[in-house]
Design an enzyme around this catalytic site. Structure first.
Site, PDB file in Angstrom:
ATOM      1  N   ARG A  53       0.842  -1.180   0.000  1.00  0.00           N
ATOM      2  CA  ARG A  53       0.000   0.000   0.000  1.00  0.00           C
ATOM      3  C   ARG A  53       0.889   1.246   0.000  1.00  0.00           C
ATOM      4  O   ARG A  53       1.925   1.280   0.669  1.00  0.00           O
ATOM      5  CB  ARG A  53      -0.933   0.043   1.214  1.00  0.00           C
ATOM      6  CG  ARG A  53      -2.058  -0.965   1.166  1.00  0.00           C
ATOM      7  CD  ARG A  53      -3.047  -0.639   0.071  1.00  0.00           C
ATOM      8  NE  ARG A  53      -4.123  -1.608  -0.026  1.00  0.00           N
ATOM      9  CZ  ARG A  53      -4.129  -2.660  -0.826  1.00  0.00           C
ATOM     10  NH1 ARG A  53      -3.075  -2.895  -1.608  1.00  0.00           N
ATOM     11  NH2 ARG A  53      -5.157  -3.486  -0.867  1.00  0.00           N
ATOM     12  N   ARG A  80      -6.409  25.217  -8.836  1.00  0.00           N
ATOM     13  CA  ARG A  80      -5.737  24.022  -8.320  1.00  0.00           C
ATOM     14  C   ARG A  80      -5.220  23.217  -9.500  1.00  0.00           C
ATOM     15  O   ARG A  80      -5.991  22.682 -10.306  1.00  0.00           O
ATOM     16  CB  ARG A  80      -6.707  23.174  -7.477  1.00  0.00           C
ATOM     17  CG  ARG A  80      -7.187  23.866  -6.218  1.00  0.00           C
ATOM     18  CD  ARG A  80      -6.050  24.200  -5.274  1.00  0.00           C
ATOM     19  NE  ARG A  80      -6.530  24.763  -4.019  1.00  0.00           N
ATOM     20  CZ  ARG A  80      -5.736  25.146  -3.019  1.00  0.00           C
ATOM     21  NH1 ARG A  80      -4.415  25.049  -3.152  1.00  0.00           N
ATOM     22  NH2 ARG A  80      -6.248  25.642  -1.911  1.00  0.00           N
ATOM     23  N   ALA A  92      -8.498  27.976   4.490  1.00  0.00           N
ATOM     24  CA  ALA A  92      -7.994  26.723   5.062  1.00  0.00           C
ATOM     25  C   ALA A  92      -6.486  26.787   5.163  1.00  0.00           C
ATOM     26  O   ALA A  92      -5.831  27.594   4.491  1.00  0.00           O
ATOM     27  CB  ALA A  92      -8.418  25.528   4.204  1.00  0.00           C
ATOM     28  N   LEU A  94      -2.739  24.307   6.613  1.00  0.00           N
ATOM     29  CA  LEU A  94      -2.147  23.056   7.071  1.00  0.00           C
ATOM     30  C   LEU A  94      -1.838  23.083   8.567  1.00  0.00           C
ATOM     31  O   LEU A  94      -1.497  24.125   9.131  1.00  0.00           O
ATOM     32  CB  LEU A  94      -0.847  22.788   6.314  1.00  0.00           C
ATOM     33  CG  LEU A  94      -0.951  22.604   4.811  1.00  0.00           C
ATOM     34  CD1 LEU A  94       0.440  22.552   4.195  1.00  0.00           C
ATOM     35  CD2 LEU A  94      -1.726  21.336   4.478  1.00  0.00           C
ATOM     36  N   GLU A 109      -5.356  31.067   9.822  1.00  0.00           N
ATOM     37  CA  GLU A 109      -5.598  31.051   8.385  1.00  0.00           C
ATOM     38  C   GLU A 109      -6.711  32.010   7.973  1.00  0.00           C
ATOM     39  O   GLU A 109      -6.679  32.567   6.873  1.00  0.00           O
ATOM     40  CB  GLU A 109      -5.928  29.633   7.927  1.00  0.00           C
ATOM     41  CG  GLU A 109      -4.765  28.665   8.024  1.00  0.00           C
ATOM     42  CD  GLU A 109      -3.602  29.062   7.130  1.00  0.00           C
ATOM     43  OE1 GLU A 109      -3.838  29.677   6.066  1.00  0.00           O
ATOM     44  OE2 GLU A 109      -2.447  28.774   7.491  1.00  0.00           O
ATOM     45  N   GLU A 113      -5.529  34.399   5.049  1.00  0.00           N
ATOM     46  CA  GLU A 113      -6.130  34.232   3.731  1.00  0.00           C
ATOM     47  C   GLU A 113      -7.238  35.240   3.438  1.00  0.00           C
ATOM     48  O   GLU A 113      -7.498  35.548   2.279  1.00  0.00           O
ATOM     49  CB  GLU A 113      -6.680  32.815   3.568  1.00  0.00           C
ATOM     50  CG  GLU A 113      -5.602  31.753   3.449  1.00  0.00           C
ATOM     51  CD  GLU A 113      -6.110  30.505   2.764  1.00  0.00           C
ATOM     52  OE1 GLU A 113      -7.333  30.247   2.800  1.00  0.00           O
ATOM     53  OE2 GLU A 113      -5.278  29.771   2.201  1.00  0.00           O
ATOM     54  N   PRO A 131      -9.120   8.166   2.694  1.00  0.00           N
ATOM     55  CA  PRO A 131      -8.370   7.283   3.587  1.00  0.00           C
ATOM     56  C   PRO A 131      -7.795   6.041   2.931  1.00  0.00           C
ATOM     57  O   PRO A 131      -6.972   5.355   3.535  1.00  0.00           O
ATOM     58  CB  PRO A 131      -9.403   6.904   4.659  1.00  0.00           C
ATOM     59  CG  PRO A 131     -10.721   7.127   4.016  1.00  0.00           C
ATOM     60  CD  PRO A 131     -10.536   8.272   3.084  1.00  0.00           C
ATOM     61  N   GLY A 132      -8.179   5.750   1.690  1.00  0.00           N
ATOM     62  CA  GLY A 132      -7.563   4.629   0.994  1.00  0.00           C
ATOM     63  C   GLY A 132      -6.117   4.878   0.647  1.00  0.00           C
ATOM     64  O   GLY A 132      -5.355   3.932   0.428  1.00  0.00           O
ATOM     65  N   GLU A 136      -4.489  12.502   5.415  1.00  0.00           N
ATOM     66  CA  GLU A 136      -5.031  13.846   5.659  1.00  0.00           C
ATOM     67  C   GLU A 136      -6.362  13.808   6.409  1.00  0.00           C
ATOM     68  O   GLU A 136      -7.316  13.170   5.986  1.00  0.00           O
ATOM     69  CB  GLU A 136      -5.237  14.595   4.346  1.00  0.00           C
ATOM     70  CG  GLU A 136      -5.783  16.006   4.560  1.00  0.00           C
ATOM     71  CD  GLU A 136      -6.054  16.751   3.268  1.00  0.00           C
ATOM     72  OE1 GLU A 136      -6.389  17.938   3.346  1.00  0.00           O
ATOM     73  OE2 GLU A 136      -5.921  16.142   2.190  1.00  0.00           O
ATOM     74  N   GLU A 160      -2.034  31.500  -4.674  1.00  0.00           N
ATOM     75  CA  GLU A 160      -2.710  32.440  -3.782  1.00  0.00           C
ATOM     76  C   GLU A 160      -2.586  33.886  -4.266  1.00  0.00           C
ATOM     77  O   GLU A 160      -3.421  34.728  -3.932  1.00  0.00           O
ATOM     78  CB  GLU A 160      -2.173  32.311  -2.357  1.00  0.00           C
ATOM     79  CG  GLU A 160      -2.604  31.024  -1.664  1.00  0.00           C
ATOM     80  CD  GLU A 160      -2.191  31.011  -0.212  1.00  0.00           C
ATOM     81  OE1 GLU A 160      -1.412  31.900   0.201  1.00  0.00           O
ATOM     82  OE2 GLU A 160      -2.644  30.117   0.519  1.00  0.00           O
TER      83      GLU A 160
END
Length: 207
Positions: A53, A80, A92, A94, A109, A113, A131-132, A136, A160
Protein backbone atom coordinates in the site's frame (compact mmCIF):
# COMPACT_ATOMS: atom_id res chain seq x y z
CA UNK A 1 -20.86 -6.01 4.72
CA UNK A 2 -22.60 -8.06 7.41
CA UNK A 3 -23.43 -11.60 6.23
CA UNK A 4 -26.10 -12.31 8.83
CA UNK A 5 -23.93 -14.86 10.64
CA UNK A 6 -22.85 -12.52 13.42
CA UNK A 7 -23.47 -9.20 15.08
CA UNK A 8 -23.07 -6.14 12.87
CA UNK A 9 -20.12 -3.91 13.82
CA UNK A 10 -20.83 -0.70 15.74
CA UNK A 11 -21.70 2.36 13.68
CA UNK A 12 -18.48 4.27 14.37
CA UNK A 13 -14.94 4.51 13.05
CA UNK A 14 -12.48 2.77 15.34
CA UNK A 15 -8.67 3.04 15.58
CA UNK A 16 -6.88 -0.01 14.23
CA UNK A 17 -3.36 -0.91 13.11
CA UNK A 18 -2.40 -3.92 11.00
CA UNK A 19 1.19 -5.22 11.15
CA UNK A 20 3.62 -3.46 8.81
CA UNK A 21 6.34 -5.87 7.72
CA UNK A 22 8.42 -3.27 5.89
CA UNK A 23 8.27 0.40 5.01
CA UNK A 24 10.21 2.71 2.72
CA UNK A 25 10.13 6.23 1.32
CA UNK A 26 9.07 6.72 -2.29
CA UNK A 27 9.27 10.51 -2.30
CA UNK A 28 10.27 12.98 0.40
CA UNK A 29 11.45 16.51 -0.38
CA UNK A 30 10.17 18.48 2.61
CA UNK A 31 7.24 20.14 0.79
CA UNK A 32 3.95 19.48 2.65
CA UNK A 33 3.48 15.82 1.74
CA UNK A 34 5.54 12.65 1.27
CA UNK A 35 4.90 9.21 -0.22
CA UNK A 36 5.62 6.02 1.69
CA UNK A 37 5.32 2.37 0.67
CA UNK A 38 4.21 -0.13 3.33
CA UNK A 39 3.98 -3.91 3.15
CA UNK A 40 1.05 -4.96 5.33
CA UNK A 41 0.15 -8.31 6.89
CA UNK A 42 -3.49 -9.23 7.33
CA UNK A 43 -3.98 -9.93 11.08
CA UNK A 44 -4.28 -13.60 11.93
CA UNK A 45 -3.03 -14.77 8.53
CA UNK A 46 0.76 -15.21 8.79
CA UNK A 47 0.68 -17.63 5.86
CA UNK A 48 -0.29 -14.84 3.46
CA UNK A 49 2.21 -12.67 1.64
CA UNK A 50 2.24 -9.04 2.85
CA UNK A 51 0.52 -6.72 0.40
CA UNK A 52 1.67 -3.30 -0.82
CA UNK A 53 0.00 0.00 0.00
CA UNK A 54 1.18 3.54 -0.81
CA UNK A 55 0.53 6.16 1.86
CA UNK A 56 0.38 9.91 1.23
CA UNK A 57 1.71 11.45 4.43
CA UNK A 58 -0.08 14.73 5.21
CA UNK A 59 -0.10 16.90 8.35
CA UNK A 60 -3.86 17.56 8.22
CA UNK A 61 -5.75 20.80 7.73
CA UNK A 62 -8.20 23.25 9.26
CA UNK A 63 -11.06 24.63 7.15
CA UNK A 64 -13.23 27.64 8.00
CA UNK A 65 -16.85 28.25 7.02
CA UNK A 66 -16.95 31.96 7.91
CA UNK A 67 -20.52 33.33 7.98
CA UNK A 68 -21.40 36.97 8.58
CA UNK A 69 -24.51 38.52 10.16
CA UNK A 70 -26.26 38.54 6.78
CA UNK A 71 -25.83 34.74 6.47
CA UNK A 72 -23.20 35.11 3.77
CA UNK A 73 -20.17 32.85 3.41
CA UNK A 74 -16.67 34.16 2.82
CA UNK A 75 -15.47 32.33 -0.31
CA UNK A 76 -12.17 32.10 -2.16
CA UNK A 77 -11.75 31.48 -5.89
CA UNK A 78 -8.47 29.63 -6.38
CA UNK A 79 -6.79 27.59 -9.14
CA UNK A 80 -5.74 24.02 -8.32
CA UNK A 81 -3.28 22.55 -10.79
CA UNK A 82 -3.85 18.86 -10.01
CA UNK A 83 -7.54 19.13 -10.90
CA UNK A 84 -7.05 21.75 -13.64
CA UNK A 85 -9.90 23.72 -12.10
CA UNK A 86 -10.49 27.08 -10.46
CA UNK A 87 -12.47 26.11 -7.39
CA UNK A 88 -14.75 28.01 -5.07
CA UNK A 89 -13.13 27.24 -1.71
CA UNK A 90 -13.13 28.21 1.95
CA UNK A 91 -10.20 29.61 3.93
CA UNK A 92 -7.99 26.72 5.06
CA UNK A 93 -4.50 25.86 6.14
CA UNK A 94 -2.15 23.06 7.07
CA UNK A 95 -1.49 21.75 10.57
CA UNK A 96 2.22 22.11 9.98
CA UNK A 97 3.31 23.42 13.39
CA UNK A 98 3.91 20.73 16.02
CA UNK A 99 1.50 20.94 18.94
CA UNK A 100 -0.74 23.59 17.39
CA UNK A 101 -4.43 22.91 17.88
CA UNK A 102 -6.62 22.77 14.75
CA UNK A 103 -8.81 25.65 15.92
CA UNK A 104 -5.71 27.82 16.37
CA UNK A 105 -4.66 27.00 12.82
CA UNK A 106 -8.17 27.99 11.70
CA UNK A 107 -7.87 31.33 13.50
CA UNK A 108 -4.51 32.04 11.87
CA UNK A 109 -5.60 31.05 8.38
CA UNK A 110 -8.76 33.14 8.51
CA UNK A 111 -6.57 36.19 9.12
CA UNK A 112 -3.86 35.30 6.59
CA UNK A 113 -6.13 34.23 3.73
CA UNK A 114 -9.06 36.56 4.25
CA UNK A 115 -8.12 39.27 6.77
CA UNK A 116 -10.83 38.44 9.32
CA UNK A 117 -11.04 37.40 12.96
CA UNK A 118 -14.02 35.59 14.49
CA UNK A 119 -15.47 35.69 18.01
CA UNK A 120 -17.36 32.38 17.84
CA UNK A 121 -15.95 29.04 16.71
CA UNK A 122 -17.99 25.84 16.33
CA UNK A 123 -16.44 22.53 15.30
CA UNK A 124 -18.66 21.09 12.57
CA UNK A 125 -16.91 17.85 11.65
CA UNK A 126 -13.51 16.23 11.09
CA UNK A 127 -13.15 14.10 7.98
CA UNK A 128 -10.51 12.08 6.14
CA UNK A 129 -10.22 13.26 2.53
CA UNK A 130 -9.29 9.91 0.97
CA UNK A 131 -8.37 7.28 3.59
CA UNK A 132 -7.56 4.63 0.99
CA UNK A 133 -4.33 6.47 0.26
CA UNK A 134 -3.98 9.61 2.41
CA UNK A 135 -3.48 10.40 6.10
CA UNK A 136 -5.03 13.85 5.66
CA UNK A 137 -7.61 14.71 8.30
CA UNK A 138 -9.48 17.99 7.83
CA UNK A 139 -11.05 19.76 10.83
CA UNK A 140 -13.92 21.97 9.68
CA UNK A 141 -15.16 24.92 11.74
CA UNK A 142 -17.99 27.43 11.57
CA UNK A 143 -16.77 30.95 12.38
CA UNK A 144 -19.12 33.79 13.36
CA UNK A 145 -18.81 37.26 14.84
CA UNK A 146 -16.48 38.33 12.07
CA UNK A 147 -14.32 41.43 12.23
CA UNK A 148 -12.07 42.67 9.44
CA UNK A 149 -8.48 43.08 10.65
CA UNK A 150 -6.38 42.88 7.48
CA UNK A 151 -3.83 40.25 6.53
CA UNK A 152 -0.90 41.74 8.42
CA UNK A 153 2.46 41.12 6.78
CA UNK A 154 1.29 37.95 5.00
CA UNK A 155 2.20 38.13 1.30
CA UNK A 156 0.42 35.64 -0.99
CA UNK A 157 2.44 33.79 -3.61
CA UNK A 158 1.93 31.28 -6.43
CA UNK A 159 -1.76 30.30 -6.77
CA UNK A 160 -2.71 32.44 -3.78
CA UNK A 161 -1.38 35.51 -5.57
CA UNK A 162 -4.24 35.09 -8.09
CA UNK A 163 -6.88 34.23 -5.50
CA UNK A 164 -10.07 36.29 -5.32
CA UNK A 165 -12.45 36.61 -2.37
CA UNK A 166 -16.15 37.36 -2.11
CA UNK A 167 -19.35 36.84 -0.13
CA UNK A 168 -22.04 34.34 -1.15
CA UNK A 169 -25.43 33.79 0.49
CA UNK A 170 -25.33 30.54 2.47
CA UNK A 171 -28.57 29.29 0.90
CA UNK A 172 -27.04 29.84 -2.54
CA UNK A 173 -24.07 27.74 -1.42
CA UNK A 174 -26.39 24.90 -0.43
CA UNK A 175 -28.10 25.03 -3.82
CA UNK A 176 -24.78 25.14 -5.68
CA UNK A 177 -23.49 22.11 -3.75
CA UNK A 178 -26.63 20.07 -4.38
CA UNK A 179 -26.74 20.81 -8.11
CA UNK A 180 -23.05 20.05 -8.59
CA UNK A 181 -21.66 23.51 -9.29
CA UNK A 182 -19.39 23.29 -6.23
CA UNK A 183 -17.25 20.15 -5.94
CA UNK A 184 -14.45 20.98 -3.51
CA UNK A 185 -14.87 18.39 -0.74
CA UNK A 186 -14.38 20.69 2.28
CA UNK A 187 -16.90 23.15 0.83
CA UNK A 188 -19.47 20.40 0.26
CA UNK A 189 -18.99 18.91 3.73
CA UNK A 190 -18.93 22.24 5.58
CA UNK A 191 -22.02 23.61 3.85
CA UNK A 192 -24.09 20.44 4.24
CA UNK A 193 -23.02 19.93 7.87
CA UNK A 194 -23.96 23.49 8.82
CA UNK A 195 -27.22 23.21 6.90
CA UNK A 196 -28.16 19.88 8.50
CA UNK A 197 -27.54 21.30 11.97
CA UNK A 198 -29.47 24.50 11.26
CA UNK A 199 -26.46 26.70 11.96
CA UNK A 200 -26.56 28.96 8.92
CA UNK A 201 -28.87 30.45 6.31
CA UNK A 202 -32.64 30.18 6.32
CA UNK A 203 -32.44 26.96 8.37
CA UNK A 204 -30.89 28.98 11.20
CA UNK A 205 -33.45 31.77 10.88
CA UNK A 206 -36.32 29.28 11.21
CA UNK A 207 -35.01 27.73 14.43
Amino acid sequence: MADGAGEQPALRDEPASWPVRSSGDLHRDGWVVALREDRIQRPGHPEEEPFRRVVLEHPGAAVILAVDDEERVLCLWQYRHAAQTRFVELPAGLLDVDGEEPVDVARRELVEEAGYEAQEWTHLVSTYSSPGISEELAHIYLARGLREVGRGDFVPAHEEAEMETGWVAFDDMVEAVLDGRLRDAPVVIAVLAAHARGLAGSARASR
